[in-house]
Design an enzyme around this catalytic site. Structure first.
Site, PDB file in Angstrom:
ATOM      1  N   GLY A 122      14.054 -10.818  -1.180  1.00 27.34           N
ATOM      2  CA  GLY A 122      14.289  -9.647  -1.819  1.00 27.34           C
ATOM      3  C   GLY A 122      13.517  -9.584  -3.090  1.00 27.34           C
ATOM      4  N   GLU A 136      15.161  -6.530   6.578  1.00 28.75           N
ATOM      5  CA  GLU A 136      15.873  -6.547   5.377  1.00 28.75           C
ATOM      6  C   GLU A 136      17.114  -7.672   5.334  1.00 28.75           C
ATOM      7  OE1 GLU A 136      16.405  -5.800   2.068  1.00 28.75           O
ATOM      8  OE2 GLU A 136      18.414  -5.132   2.727  1.00 28.75           O
ATOM      9  N   THR A 187      10.285  -8.899   7.570  1.00 24.50           N
ATOM     10  CA  THR A 187      11.706  -8.697   7.443  1.00 24.50           C
ATOM     11  C   THR A 187      12.555  -7.817   8.277  1.00 24.50           C
ATOM     12  OG1 THR A 187      13.490  -8.403   5.699  1.00 24.50           O
ATOM     13  CG2 THR A 187      11.410  -7.050   5.677  1.00 24.50           C
ATOM     14  N   SER A 189       9.448  -2.059  -1.702  1.00 19.64           N
ATOM     15  CA  SER A 189       9.649  -3.207  -1.356  1.00 19.64           C
ATOM     16  C   SER A 189       9.243  -4.468  -2.405  1.00 19.64           C
ATOM     17  CB  SER A 189       8.826  -3.784  -0.139  1.00 19.64           C
ATOM     18  OG  SER A 189       8.890  -5.336   0.181  1.00 19.64           O
ATOM     19  N   SER A 190       9.810  -5.604  -2.392  1.00 24.14           N
ATOM     20  CA  SER A 190       9.465  -6.788  -3.304  1.00 24.14           C
ATOM     21  C   SER A 190       8.497  -7.694  -2.660  1.00 24.14           C
ATOM     22  CB  SER A 190      10.585  -7.439  -3.738  1.00 24.14           C
ATOM     23  OG  SER A 190      11.404  -6.436  -4.465  1.00 24.14           O
ATOM     24  N   THR A 232      14.764 -12.237   4.721  1.00 19.18           N
ATOM     25  CA  THR A 232      13.038 -12.249   5.095  1.00 19.18           C
ATOM     26  C   THR A 232      12.592 -13.550   5.477  1.00 19.18           C
ATOM     27  OG1 THR A 232      13.078 -10.310   3.619  1.00 19.18           O
ATOM     28  CG2 THR A 232      10.895 -11.334   4.170  1.00 19.18           C
ATOM     29  N   GLU A 234      16.124  -1.524   6.337  1.00 18.94           N
ATOM     30  CA  GLU A 234      15.343  -1.391   5.684  1.00 18.94           C
ATOM     31  C   GLU A 234      15.727  -0.131   4.551  1.00 18.94           C
ATOM     32  OE1 GLU A 234      13.312  -4.089   4.172  1.00 18.94           O
ATOM     33  OE2 GLU A 234      13.192  -4.073   6.122  1.00 18.94           O
ATOM     34  N   ARG A 289       5.371  -1.453   6.599  1.00 15.55           N
ATOM     35  CA  ARG A 289       6.729  -1.098   6.086  1.00 15.55           C
ATOM     36  C   ARG A 289       7.313   0.015   6.992  1.00 15.55           C
ATOM     37  NH1 ARG A 289      10.492  -3.402   3.183  1.00 15.55           N
ATOM     38  NH2 ARG A 289      11.136  -2.105   1.504  1.00 15.55           N
TER      39      ARG A 289
HETATM   40  N1  GLU Z   1      14.026  -5.534   1.972  1.00 16.55           N
HETATM   41  C1  GLU Z   1      13.329  -6.543   1.135  1.00 16.55           C
HETATM   42  C2  GLU Z   1      12.097  -6.066   0.401  1.00 16.55           C
HETATM   43  O1  GLU Z   1      11.286  -5.434   1.303  1.00 16.55           O
HETATM   44  C3  GLU Z   1      12.936  -7.845   1.969  1.00 16.55           C
HETATM   45  C4  GLU Z   1      14.293  -8.316   2.581  1.00 16.55           C
HETATM   46  C5  GLU Z   1      14.808  -9.317   1.486  1.00 16.55           C
HETATM   47  O2  GLU Z   1      13.909 -10.225   1.411  1.00 16.55           O
HETATM   48  O3  GLU Z   1      15.960  -9.421   1.334  1.00 16.55           O
HETATM   49  O4  GLU Z   1      11.706  -6.520  -0.482  1.00 16.55           O
END
Ligand code: GLU
Length: 628
Positions: A528, A460, A458, A506-507, A440, A479, A138
């Site tokens: 996301g 982001e 990703t 993050s997800s 992503t 990010e 990350r």
């Molecule tokens: N920034 C998102 C996360 O870390 C991932 C990017 C996305 O899928 O939009 O969860």
């Protein structure tokens, strides 16, 4: 709409002595060999005899969403990238080598989602050690960051889209460090070897598809703000045409430098210096000004992609391993699965026996509850109550408000993961849903030795910050916009505010599931915050609803994240399923597409690789030696 009904039962996955792979999509029955070792031996021999055409080589594989066979597997959103991974497996590489090679290739063909300008998370099963581990790649915030880095002087949050396309959103990229760690710790090949195919792909080019052209067009206004980006992705001021060959000589150079100088070039060398210079003072088109970033060379030197113990939970006799903090993915998925179990116990009706409406109702309630808890408790801070959040006893307490016949009011208040569980104890606040983009890419790989890799990476937002490192052809992430700019609820602690050296929550949810200690399923998705729901819905579809893997992936998605409405794909929204959910009190909003899952199911020496049938133009599942 009544509560539980057992009138509509999921289609059986297993029919007779053959496993149905793709009912309803491209029905294929796996050979009897899968369940009959004698037949397997015969089929293996004949496949080996017939494989001369591909031996030693790089036989081109077709783009398909599901395939079965031997020798290892790769599944990604892109044919060229999956092919790179399969070639690496054919050349003697293992799952770690293949996953890094495939990811590097995605940096070429999916540059708006993946690349060394971003970050990600890897979950890995090491067959020799019989152990699941993870690597956290990350991005980090600069040392100079504080909880107020994204607020205006009057305390209001800065404008989100202004921050996105600026230097301020750029975190220290973690992808190259993760790749180097993965190859060093788990791989059989050298870093240089695994980067070679992607370097070649960047140099010789790939054929532009509709997704790449669409994503470029969607970003054209933003990209034209940054000349280095426009030079790479908007040649002549327009997006590359579908069917044309797209080369990225700058990225080829970046991969050459990375291969020759090693990962230190990104953290203490020429590429790192170029990243810092561009992030701090982005070159912009005439008349355009954007905020500069704060990352420094010292921030880059300090960066590590550490190994972290996975989140481990159990569901229906399976061991589920996911990503720990700073991702909320593993924790939230464990809580969703625990809640599904708790609802089952509470009602006495298994998810497998529910109608589609009642099953999605349960899933929606479980995911909204898990989001309430992760928003309150999960972030890159000390003292996240991980053990409690993933405890079945906590889920039992959280199931208190569940009703099979009506929806809990949104937002569901967060719970009290305090280790003391006695009936209903949700005294928290209902919080608004934080914003997260939906981009992503996820990829999975497995090898003939039994190693498995599940990796989500990703930059982001699709197209990241829109800022390309001049001369190196890759985009920098945005990010840091995954932090909450201001506290979600005044007076309630928010674990996801920006901070010095902190990693934004993050997800991302790369997941590996073992059964009886052996690899069973590897799965993940982009999207996301919807990543968490797409991954858990796929697991539930496969494990509980008895769908074939590719059907569990293709199944219409619902994403309930404790906001004022739930996203539903048209096959839910526009049908009686949506009407049934609305009758239960759900508020739906139509979303054309959620997620892009890839997965691999291990059957001992046989692999079933699966991907999307239609989302994002369909994914690319491959095995080393397919059954044909
Ligand atoms: N920034 C998102 C996360 O870390 C991932 C990017 C996305 O899928 O939009 O969860």
């Amino acid at each position: 709409m009544s509560g539980h009904s057992t009138s509509r039962v999921a289609r059986p996955r297993r029919t007779g002595t053959a496993l149905r792979v793709a009912a309803g999509v491209a029905a294929v029955a796996l050979p009897v060999a899968l369940i009959n070792p004698a037949a397997q031996a015969r089929t293996t021999a004949s496949a080996a005899a017939g494989s001369d055409a591909s031996r030693g080589g790089h036989q081109q594989m077709p783009k398909e969403p599901v395939v079965t066979g031997w020798g290892g597997a790769v599944s990604s959103v892109d044919r060229d990238a999956s092919q790179v991974g399969i070639d690496v497996l054919r050349d003697g590489g293992n799952a770690a080598d293949a996953i890094v090679a495939t990811a590097a290739a995605l940096g070429v063909t999916e540059p708006y989602s993946a690349g060394i300008g971003g970050g990600g998370f890897l979950v890995y099963y090491d067959a020799k050690a019989k152990k699941v581990s993870t690597i956290d790649g990350r991005e980090t915030a600069p040392k100079s960051f504080t909880a107020k880095s994204f607020t205006n002087p009057d305390g209001t949050p800065m404008n989100f889209s202004t921050v996105v396309s600026s230097g301020l959103s750029i975190g220290v990229p973690g992808t190259a460090a993760l790749w180097a760690n993965a190859v060093r710790e788990h791989g059989k090949m050298s870093f240089k070897q695994v980067l070679a195919p992607a370097e070649k792909l960047a140099r010789t080019g790939f054929v532009v598809d509709q997704t790449f052209a669409d994503q470029t067009n969607q970003n054209a206004a933003r990209f034209s703000m940054f000349p280095a980006t426009a030079r790479v992705f908007l040649r002549g001021g327009v997006a590359p045409a579908v069917g044309s060959v797209f080369r990225n000589p700058g990225l080829s150079r970046a991969y050459q430098v990375l291969a020759n100088q090693g990962v230190k070039t990104v953290y203490n060398g020429q590429i790192g210096n170029a990243i810092v210079a561009e992030a701090r003072r982005p070159h912009t088109a005439r008349g355009v000004t954007v905020m500069g970033g704060q990352i420094t060379r010292a921030d880059l030197r300090k960066y590590t992609a550490p190994n972290r113990a996975p989140i481990a939970s159990r569901y229906q006799g399976l061991d589920v391993y996911g990503m720990p903090v700073p991702s909320s993915g593993g924790i939230a998925i464990a809580e969703i699965l625990n809640l599904m179990k708790a609802y089952e116990k509470k009602t006495g009706v298994a998810a497998s026996r529910l109608s589609e409406v009642d099953y999605l109702h349960r899933f929606s309630e479980a995911s909204a509850t898990a989001f309430a808890d992760r928003n309150r408790y999960v972030g890159d801070v000390e003292g996240v109550p991980v053990k409690e959040l993933i405890s079945p006893k906590f889920a039992k307490e959280r199931a208190c408000g569940f009703s099979p016949t009506s929806t809990q009011a949104r937002p569901i208040p967060f719970g009290s993961p305090d280790g003391k569980y006695s009936g209903c104890d949700a005294k928290g606040v209902g919080q608004k849903e934080p914003y997260e983009g939906k981009s992503t890419t996820h990829l999975t790989a497995a090898d003939k030795w039994g190693n498995v890799a599940s990796y989500t990476l990703t930059i982001e937002q699709t197209g990241g910050s829109g800022i390309t490192v001049p001369g190196y052809g890759f985009l920098l992430n945005n990010e840091l916009t995954d932090f909450n700019f201001t506290p979600l609820t005044p007076g309630v602690p928010d674990p996801n505010l920006p901070g010095s050296g902190k990693r934004p929550r993050s997800s991302m949810s790369p997941t590996i599931i073992l059964k009886n200690g052996k690899p069973y399923l590897a799965v993940g998705s982009p999207g996301g915050s919807t990543i968490i729901t797409s991954v858990s819905q796929t697991i539930l579809g496969y494990v509980d609803r008895d769908l074939a893997l590719v059907d569990a992936i293709a199944a219409p998605r619902l994403s309930s994240r404790n906001g004022s409405s739930e996203s539903a794909e048209p096959a839910i929204y526009d049908t009686s399923v949506g009407a049934g959910l609305i009758a239960l009190g759900h508020r739906l909003s139509s979303t054309s597409e959620i997620g892009a899952v890839t997965a691999i199911r291990n059957y001992g020496k046989v692999f079933l690789a699966a991907a999307e049938t239609t989302r994002r133009g369909g994914g690319s599942a491959m095995v080393v030696r397919p059954f044909r």
